[in-house]
Design an enzyme around this catalytic site. Structure first.
Site, short mmCIF file in Angstrom:
data_model
loop_
_atom_site.label_atom_id
_atom_site.label_comp_id
_atom_site.label_asym_id
_atom_site.label_seq_id
_atom_site.Cartn_x
_atom_site.Cartn_y
_atom_site.Cartn_z
N SER A 80 -12.65 70.61 -4.70
CA SER A 80 -13.30 69.26 -5.01
C SER A 80 -13.63 68.61 -3.58
CB SER A 80 -12.64 68.52 -5.79
OG SER A 80 -12.40 68.77 -6.97
N ASP A 99 -19.44 60.40 -8.31
CA ASP A 99 -18.36 61.22 -7.73
C ASP A 99 -18.44 61.51 -6.06
OD1 ASP A 99 -15.80 62.24 -7.93
OD2 ASP A 99 -16.37 64.04 -8.50
N HIS A 153 -13.27 61.31 -6.55
CA HIS A 153 -11.72 61.51 -7.17
C HIS A 153 -11.05 61.92 -6.32
CE1 HIS A 153 -13.38 65.79 -8.12
NE2 HIS A 153 -12.19 65.89 -8.02
#
Length: 319
Positions: A170, A94, A64
């Site tokens: 992230s 992910d 993402h």
């Protein structure tokens, strides 16, 4: 009454704290230089973190973080800026893999996440909320968690940690006290305190290997749609199983592996190669790339009211 040895020396808390600090600082010194800021080039703007895992600039981040970008801008802790090409991404875990145009210098080593225990030190390094190369520390709170990926697929073997994470973390590494990457920071539960998640390093290692070899992560496909249902007691008794749920086939794709193997709408799938199936997620998990073009035994309670074994030949999933 208990007995107390008056000769016991009091603990030197300063020394204990200093040892804890030194272990964290040493791990950060080892992995920190390999952590980069990742920014999308073109398309929707966005940024996150990533870390190099080889001397030639192979970088791991979150799917993402790169989104649909083909090129990203990479900024290292010493201010060096270069671009990189997205080699592939796997929405289901992910994880994305980037190849930098030039070497980014330092690189980190992926550890074995199976060796983790609850209570182990967990150190997160990244770029949260625009504050570059921030370090937070906590512990491994739980192992083997499951959570939904953006694709809707269930991600298995997720690490829960209380190391503080925020947007921008992230794709950054979750690091052990020995300076090995044990996970890839991926998600925070909004509104909750001290609950964050990382994709286990063993999963990340598998995804990287698949992307480097095939350009994507291969998964098996048998061509059915099904629902997780409560397993009727009569079926459980007939199958000799203690499971209380199963999957009932709702649709079988014509000419697909399931149709060719004799599965029908209304069949209950009880097990795949001996592994119990208690829900749709079990089928998704069991149908990994290792089953492609390999005979796979499916135990079913058929619409004819019999316990039957069917042999299928799964194919590679194309989407």
């Amino acid at each position: 009454m208990g007995y107390m040895d008056k000769a016991i020396a009091p603990q030197n808390n300063g020394a204990l704290i200093d040892a804890y600090s030194q272990s964290i600082a040493a791990a950060v010194d080892t992995v920190g230089p390999a952590v980069s800021r990742i920014e999308r080039v073109g398309g929707r703007q966005g940024h996150g973190s990533g870390f190099a895992v080889s001397p030639d600039g192979l970088i791991i981040t979150n799917s993402h973080v790169v989104d649909d970008a083909k090129v990203v801008r990479i900024t290292t802790p010493d201010g060096f800026v270069t671009e990189g090409r997205v080699l592939g991404r796997d929405v289901d875990t992910d994880i994305a893999v980037i190849r930098a145009d030039t070497s980014t210098g330092a690189w980190a080593r992926l550890g074995d996440s199976q060796r983790l225990r609850r209570g182990h030190i967990a150190i997160a390094i990244g770029n949260p909320l625009g504050f570059e190369w921030t370090v937070t520390a906590g512990i491994v709170s739980a192992l083997g968690r499951s959570m939904r990926a953006a694709s809707g697929r269930l991600m298995e073997d997720v690490i829960q940690t209380d190391a503080a994470l925020n947007p921008g973390n992230s794709g950054g590494p979750l690091v052990s006290s020995s300076g090995e990457v044990i996970g890839v920071n991926t998600a925070v539960i909004q509104g909750a305190q001290s609950i964050a998640f990382a994709v286990a390093s063993n999963t990340a290692n598998f995804v990287v290997s698949e992307i480097l070899r095939y350009g994507r992560v291969r998964r098996a496909f048998i061509g059915i749609a099904g629902d997780t249902i409560v397993l009727p007691r009569r079926v459980a008794l007939a199958a000799g199983t203690v499971q209380t749920t199963s999957v009932r086939i709702r649709r079988v794709e014509p000419d697909g592996p399931a149709a060719k193997g004799g599965l029908q709408e209304g069949d209950y799938i009880l097990a795949i190669d001996g592994s119990p199936v208690g829900g749709v997620d079990d089928i998704v998990r069991l149908m990994d790339g290792s089953r492609i073009d390999r005979d796979t035994e499916i135990l079913v309670f058929s619409v004819a009211g019999r316990i039957e074994k069917k042999t299928l030949l799964p194919v590679a999933r194309t989407s």
